[in-house]
Design a protein around this motif. Structure first.
Motif, PDB file in Angstrom:
ATOM      1  N   GLY A 140       0.776  -1.332   0.025  1.00  0.00           N
ATOM      2  CA  GLY A 140       0.023  -0.049   0.065  1.00  0.00           C
ATOM      3  C   GLY A 140       0.893   1.174  -0.035  1.00  0.00           C
ATOM      4  O   GLY A 140       2.190   1.246  -0.381  1.00  0.00           O
ATOM      5  N   ASP A 141       0.161   2.374   0.343  1.00  0.00           N
ATOM      6  CA  ASP A 141       0.913   3.683   0.430  1.00  0.00           C
ATOM      7  C   ASP A 141       2.029   3.683   1.318  1.00  0.00           C
ATOM      8  O   ASP A 141       1.803   3.721   2.639  1.00  0.00           O
ATOM      9  CB  ASP A 141      -0.124   4.869   0.738  1.00  0.00           C
ATOM     10  N   ALA A 142       3.237   3.772   0.929  1.00  0.00           N
ATOM     11  CA  ALA A 142       4.573   3.712   1.670  1.00  0.00           C
ATOM     12  C   ALA A 142       4.533   5.287   2.673  1.00  0.00           C
ATOM     13  O   ALA A 142       5.447   5.123   3.550  1.00  0.00           O
ATOM     14  CB  ALA A 142       5.805   3.668   0.989  1.00  0.00           C
ATOM     15  N   ALA A 143       3.845   5.945   2.065  1.00  0.00           N
ATOM     16  CA  ALA A 143       3.939   7.540   2.900  1.00  0.00           C
ATOM     17  C   ALA A 143       3.461   7.113   4.329  1.00  0.00           C
ATOM     18  O   ALA A 143       3.886   8.234   5.262  1.00  0.00           O
ATOM     19  CB  ALA A 143       3.156   8.408   2.214  1.00  0.00           C
ATOM     20  N   ARG A 144       2.716   6.264   4.713  1.00  0.00           N
ATOM     21  CA  ARG A 144       2.230   6.424   6.079  1.00  0.00           C
ATOM     22  C   ARG A 144       3.271   5.929   7.182  1.00  0.00           C
ATOM     23  O   ARG A 144       3.356   5.994   8.038  1.00  0.00           O
ATOM     24  CB  ARG A 144       1.140   5.397   6.166  1.00  0.00           C
ATOM     25  N   PHE A 145       4.521   5.596   6.487  1.00  0.00           N
ATOM     26  CA  PHE A 145       5.595   5.214   7.292  1.00  0.00           C
ATOM     27  C   PHE A 145       6.798   6.129   7.273  1.00  0.00           C
ATOM     28  O   PHE A 145       7.601   5.794   7.783  1.00  0.00           O
ATOM     29  CB  PHE A 145       6.294   3.608   6.868  1.00  0.00           C
ATOM     30  N   ALA A 146       6.702   7.122   6.446  1.00  0.00           N
ATOM     31  CA  ALA A 146       7.602   7.985   6.535  1.00  0.00           C
ATOM     32  C   ALA A 146       8.372   8.658   7.391  1.00  0.00           C
ATOM     33  O   ALA A 146       9.679   8.721   7.620  1.00  0.00           O
ATOM     34  CB  ALA A 146       7.067   9.354   5.360  1.00  0.00           C
ATOM     35  N   ARG A 147       7.563   8.789   8.491  1.00  0.00           N
ATOM     36  CA  ARG A 147       8.095   9.348   9.901  1.00  0.00           C
ATOM     37  C   ARG A 147       9.324   8.384  10.385  1.00  0.00           C
ATOM     38  O   ARG A 147      10.235   8.715  11.294  1.00  0.00           O
ATOM     39  CB  ARG A 147       7.206   9.528  10.904  1.00  0.00           C
ATOM     40  N   PHE A 148       9.220   7.080   9.881  1.00  0.00           N
ATOM     41  CA  PHE A 148      10.244   6.258  10.450  1.00  0.00           C
ATOM     42  C   PHE A 148      11.840   6.086   9.895  1.00  0.00           C
ATOM     43  O   PHE A 148      12.698   5.642  10.263  1.00  0.00           O
ATOM     44  CB  PHE A 148       9.580   4.855  10.609  1.00  0.00           C
ATOM     45  N   GLY A 149      11.583   6.946   8.715  1.00  0.00           N
ATOM     46  CA  GLY A 149      12.915   6.833   7.654  1.00  0.00           C
ATOM     47  C   GLY A 149      13.571   5.700   7.317  1.00  0.00           C
ATOM     48  O   GLY A 149      14.811   5.433   7.067  1.00  0.00           O
ATOM     49  N   LEU A 150      12.843   4.775   7.131  1.00  0.00           N
ATOM     50  CA  LEU A 150      13.257   3.463   6.565  1.00  0.00           C
ATOM     51  C   LEU A 150      12.850   3.316   5.160  1.00  0.00           C
ATOM     52  O   LEU A 150      11.817   3.765   4.622  1.00  0.00           O
ATOM     53  CB  LEU A 150      12.570   2.187   7.215  1.00  0.00           C
ATOM     54  N   PRO A 151      13.580   2.644   4.379  1.00  0.00           N
ATOM     55  CA  PRO A 151      13.056   2.211   2.992  1.00  0.00           C
ATOM     56  C   PRO A 151      11.792   1.256   3.232  1.00  0.00           C
ATOM     57  O   PRO A 151      11.903   0.161   3.963  1.00  0.00           O
ATOM     58  CB  PRO A 151      14.147   1.373   2.178  1.00  0.00           C
ATOM     59  N   VAL A 152      10.785   1.316   2.281  1.00  0.00           N
ATOM     60  CA  VAL A 152       9.663   0.579   2.425  1.00  0.00           C
ATOM     61  C   VAL A 152       9.531  -0.431   1.101  1.00  0.00           C
ATOM     62  O   VAL A 152       9.577   0.220   0.193  1.00  0.00           O
ATOM     63  CB  VAL A 152       8.423   1.340   2.587  1.00  0.00           C
ATOM     64  N   VAL A 153       9.747  -1.718   1.363  1.00  0.00           N
ATOM     65  CA  VAL A 153       9.756  -2.516   0.223  1.00  0.00           C
ATOM     66  C   VAL A 153       8.283  -3.437   0.012  1.00  0.00           C
ATOM     67  O   VAL A 153       8.127  -4.011   1.247  1.00  0.00           O
ATOM     68  CB  VAL A 153      10.962  -3.542   0.032  1.00  0.00           C
ATOM     69  N   ALA A 154       7.697  -3.241  -0.876  1.00  0.00           N
ATOM     70  CA  ALA A 154       6.503  -4.088  -1.023  1.00  0.00           C
ATOM     71  C   ALA A 154       6.655  -5.477  -1.669  1.00  0.00           C
ATOM     72  O   ALA A 154       7.665  -5.851  -2.153  1.00  0.00           O
ATOM     73  CB  ALA A 154       5.293  -3.210  -1.920  1.00  0.00           C
ATOM     74  N   ASP A 155       5.553  -6.386  -1.377  1.00  0.00           N
ATOM     75  CA  ASP A 155       5.636  -7.725  -1.984  1.00  0.00           C
ATOM     76  C   ASP A 155       5.678  -7.553  -3.556  1.00  0.00           C
ATOM     77  O   ASP A 155       5.113  -6.642  -4.225  1.00  0.00           O
ATOM     78  CB  ASP A 155       4.250  -8.455  -1.600  1.00  0.00           C
ATOM     79  N   SER A 156       6.598  -8.311  -4.287  1.00  0.00           N
ATOM     80  CA  SER A 156       6.435  -8.330  -5.674  1.00  0.00           C
ATOM     81  C   SER A 156       5.451  -9.649  -6.076  1.00  0.00           C
ATOM     82  O   SER A 156       5.138  -9.572  -7.344  1.00  0.00           O
ATOM     83  CB  SER A 156       7.762  -8.523  -6.296  1.00  0.00           C
ATOM     84  N   VAL A 157       4.970 -10.396  -5.072  1.00  0.00           N
ATOM     85  CA  VAL A 157       4.234 -11.388  -5.549  1.00  0.00           C
ATOM     86  C   VAL A 157       2.603 -11.329  -5.227  1.00  0.00           C
ATOM     87  O   VAL A 157       2.599 -10.527  -4.164  1.00  0.00           O
ATOM     88  CB  VAL A 157       4.507 -12.725  -4.884  1.00  0.00           C
ATOM     89  N   GLU A 158       1.738 -11.184  -6.160  1.00  0.00           N
ATOM     90  CA  GLU A 158       0.334 -10.736  -5.882  1.00  0.00           C
ATOM     91  C   GLU A 158      -0.252 -11.528  -4.829  1.00  0.00           C
ATOM     92  O   GLU A 158      -0.116 -12.598  -4.634  1.00  0.00           O
ATOM     93  CB  GLU A 158      -0.449 -10.832  -7.464  1.00  0.00           C
ATOM     94  N   GLY A 159      -1.288 -10.848  -4.379  1.00  0.00           N
ATOM     95  CA  GLY A 159      -2.283 -11.417  -3.588  1.00  0.00           C
ATOM     96  C   GLY A 159      -1.968 -11.851  -2.085  1.00  0.00           C
ATOM     97  O   GLY A 159      -2.467 -13.081  -1.790  1.00  0.00           O
ATOM     98  N   PHE A 160      -1.196 -11.178  -1.372  1.00  0.00           N
ATOM     99  CA  PHE A 160      -1.088 -11.509   0.044  1.00  0.00           C
ATOM    100  C   PHE A 160      -0.420 -12.839   0.288  1.00  0.00           C
ATOM    101  O   PHE A 160      -1.257 -13.689   0.774  1.00  0.00           O
ATOM    102  CB  PHE A 160      -2.079 -10.971   0.932  1.00  0.00           C
ATOM    103  N   ALA A 161       0.697 -13.250  -0.303  1.00  0.00           N
ATOM    104  CA  ALA A 161       1.040 -14.464  -0.253  1.00  0.00           C
ATOM    105  C   ALA A 161       1.819 -14.890   1.036  1.00  0.00           C
ATOM    106  O   ALA A 161       2.452 -15.840   0.978  1.00  0.00           O
ATOM    107  CB  ALA A 161       2.164 -14.631  -1.443  1.00  0.00           C
ATOM    108  N   GLY A 162       1.722 -14.065   2.116  1.00  0.00           N
ATOM    109  CA  GLY A 162       2.206 -14.609   3.289  1.00  0.00           C
ATOM    110  C   GLY A 162       3.720 -14.018   3.703  1.00  0.00           C
ATOM    111  O   GLY A 162       4.079 -13.399   2.751  1.00  0.00           O
TER     112      GLY A 162
END
Length: 196
Positions: free
Chosen positions: A53-75
């Motif tokens: 989802g939107d990485a901006a909600r974590f901006a205050r923590f100063g970490l790179p945000v990496v999203a799943d590359s596999v579709e459908g919440f694969a765990g």
């Protein structure tokens, strides 16, 4: 060789908590994620957050945000793969994962993983307590990321099935309380708050 990077797994759906980001729930007067970062950061060479989802909600923590590359919440394995891909871009050889809903994990987590995997060509291990393995806490080699991607694309979702295929070891943790107590329900959150 630099030490492993850390990846906090926060890509789940949190259905038992009513949805949203469990790691942003308040614990001890601050978002739970803040305490998890403080616990993991001193143990690793770099740190990222796996979330969708939107990485901006974590901006205050100063970490790179990496999203799943596999579709459908694969765990959790999808989060591990996202972390491995990010680490590969940084030239890092391995990652240690920690769950974004488990605020009291050991402060010697990484050190114990490194001891447990001595001599392995591709160091791979899961944390374990007397109650069993903890599949969201592991040491994962970047060298196996393409194999993991293929397994996920083939439908594999069980962490231990993949780690067992590659001779994964365990790092044993025991002692007082449950170091891997995780927050899945409002009752768990109240218990964690009371134990601070």
């Amino acid at each position: 060789m630099t030490g492993p990077a850390g990846v906090i797994l926060a890509g789940g759906l949190a259905t038992r908590m009513g949805g949203g980001d469990k790691c942003l729930l308040p614990l001890g007067g601050a978002p739970m994620l803040e305490g998890i970062i403080a616990r993991l950061q001193p143990q690793v060479s770099a740190l990222a957050l796996n979330a969708n989802g939107d990485a901006a909600r974590f901006a205050r923590f100063g970490l790179p945000v990496v999203a799943d590359s596999v579709e459908g919440f694969a765990g959790p394995l999808a989060g591990v793969l996202a972390g491995l891909d990010w680490a590969a871009e940084q030239g890092i050889e391995s990652i240690v994962t920690a769950a974004g809903d488990t605020p009291f994990f050991p402060q010697d987590l990484v050190a114990r993983f490194l001891v447990a995997t001595e001599g392995m060509e591709h160091p791979l291990a899961l944390a374990a307590t007397p109650d069993g393995r903890q599949p969201t806490f592991g040491l994962w080699p970047v060298a196996l990321r393409h194999d993991l991607r293929a397994a996920l694309e083939g439908g594999l979702r069980k962490v231990v099935m993949w780690t067992d295929t590659h001779g994964g070891r365990v790092a044993e943790f025991d002692g007082a309380g449950d170091p891997f107590f995780n927050i899945n329900t409002p009752e768990n959150l109240a218990k964690a708050e009371a134990s601070l």
